[in-house]
Design an enzyme around this catalytic site. Sequence first.
Site, PDB file in Angstrom:
ATOM      1  N   ASP A  59     -11.211   2.160  -3.938  1.00  0.00           N
ATOM      2  CA  ASP A  59     -11.526   0.913  -3.251  1.00  0.00           C
ATOM      3  C   ASP A  59     -12.974   0.516  -3.527  1.00  0.00           C
ATOM      4  O   ASP A  59     -13.856   1.365  -3.570  1.00  0.00           O
ATOM      5  CB  ASP A  59     -11.404   1.087  -1.729  1.00  0.00           C
ATOM      6  N   ASP A  94       0.839  -1.189   0.000  1.00  0.00           N
ATOM      7  CA  ASP A  94       0.000   0.000   0.000  1.00  0.00           C
ATOM      8  C   ASP A  94       0.883   1.253   0.000  1.00  0.00           C
ATOM      9  O   ASP A  94       2.110   1.163   0.143  1.00  0.00           O
ATOM     10  CB  ASP A  94      -0.908  -0.035   1.237  1.00  0.00           C
TER      11      ASP A  94
END
Length: 413
Positions: free
Chosen positions: A221, A160
């Site tokens: 997301d 990430d």
Amino acid sequence: MDRRLMKWAMVSLTLVQTIQALDNGLARTPPMGWLDWERFRCNVDCVNDPDNCISEKLFMQMADIIVAEGYKDVGYEYVCIDDCWLAESRDEHGRLMADPERFPSGIKALADYMHTRGLKLGIYEDFGQTTCDKYPGSEFFLQQDAQTFADWGVDLLKLDACNLNAADNDYGFPIMSFYLNQTGRPILFSCDWAVYQYYDNMSIDYAAVAKYCNIWRNYHDMQDSWDSVMNTVEYFGTNQGGFQQHVGPGSFSDPDMLIVGDFGLSYDQQRVHMGMWAMLAAPLIMSNDLRHIDPKSKALLQNRRVLAINQDPLGHPATRVTPQGFNSQTLSLWTKPLIKPQGSFAVAIVNKDIQGTPTRFSIRLADLNLSNNSGYNLTEVFDGLAMGVYSISKPINISVNPTGIVLFQAVPV
Ligand SMILES: *[C@@H]1O[C@H](CO)[C@@H](O)[C@H](O)[C@H]1NC(C)=O
Ligand SMILES: *[C@@H]1O[C@H](CO)[C@@H](O)[C@H](O)[C@H]1NC(C)=O
Ligand SMILES: *[C@@H]1O[C@H](CO)[C@@H](O)[C@H](O)[C@H]1NC(C)=O
Ligand SMILES: *[C@@H]1O[C@H](CO)[C@@H](O)[C@H](O)[C@H]1NC(C)=O
Ligand SMILES: *[C@@H]1O[C@H](CO)[C@@H](O)[C@H](O)[C@H]1NC(C)=O
Ligand SMILES: *[C@@H]1O[C@H](CO)[C@@H](O)[C@H](O)[C@H]1NC(C)=O
């Protein structure tokens, strides 16, 4: 950027330059598996919610079901941990540690657990100082962390990029790709590189992303909603920056997790989601509770004809086609070339209309740019129903449900 980090990055980059492409033998077709994030989030409350907290037990239970209930047989393989698995600090040697309460056996034991069942283990880190949920990040520890993951027997790393300047992704991800390679263990590299640059409206070097990553997120997301599915599908249709041109065996753009079997989608919407992720050659990473799943959702996730489209070895994603004179605010048409069988296509028609009646229209294969003059034999994919042989100029009558999909395969005759 920190001076020390910059200097160290420059040294490392000279090493990276010797790699021509990410060539680790992995993700020759879109990877399939399960990841906790969308469904279970950062639930660390094992005292009050022991069945749903992020703990080794959760991943073992999912693995058991993947094996026992047919998911593994159709290709789901990677069982992946997202954020919130870490202890709040590193050990005295600077090594990462799993939270000792929630992962008492440790990550190596969890990897062994997966391997003895023919599965693989995925893990998560962040290239910044901390992860999105404020656990220790890999900044200044990339090499050591790559080695730790390899020592533990990890098979996939999702890296990430929270708590960073998104411009730094352009050196951080190649460096981690290099360090993963240096461990000698094939570790599928899943990169949250482009997505943060998208958030910052930067122009994105997709050629580099594809060169250093096996799968790469580039859009928001997934959330548990139809809007989330459709916005993502639209983004992939628009293909901003031409990212789909960089998709192929070894490198797949990732529209994020599958939410089939969760709370937010009707059955037709789940078919759109599953069908379009297959069409886009997307990684099929479920994020749902396999212990409590509707049988129809389970059947959808295990539909071998749909999965075959996703797993076609050509690895080519669908493109949205707009035939001349076809002006619809609600329908979109998609074609994906397949190599099995040679010369065939998968065709999807998605209807985002919310009026409560199916939309009926007809279309010719020629309008979809299918050009073999011998014609094609059509098979509806979800149910495997024969539709008949069509010349490229013969109208096909289509009826597509509101927020629904028609998906068929066209094989030249
Ligand atoms: C490392 O990279 C080389 C060169 O691209 C490749 O041949 C090799 O398979 C890679 N090894 C691993 C473990 O990723
Ligand atoms: C990116 O562009 C959008 C639309 O123009 C804007 O709303 C947003 O604030 C921008 N984001 C950044 C980080 O500049
Ligand atoms: C149709 O196919 C031709 C030739 O293969 C190609 O050049 C063209 O871009 C395609 N059009 C669409 C809309 O996909
Ligand atoms: C067309 O496909 C169906 C399956 O959908 C198959 O039963 C049939 O034999 C095929 N016909 C031709 C002419 O290939
Ligand atoms: C498609 O619809 C048209 C008009 O409604 C009809 O004439 C035709 O027979 C239909 N074709 C097929 C293959 O069902
Ligand atoms: C049409 O399909 C047939 C059967 O697969 C194949 O033999 C032929 O080469 C194709 N023609 C073209 C122009 O692609």
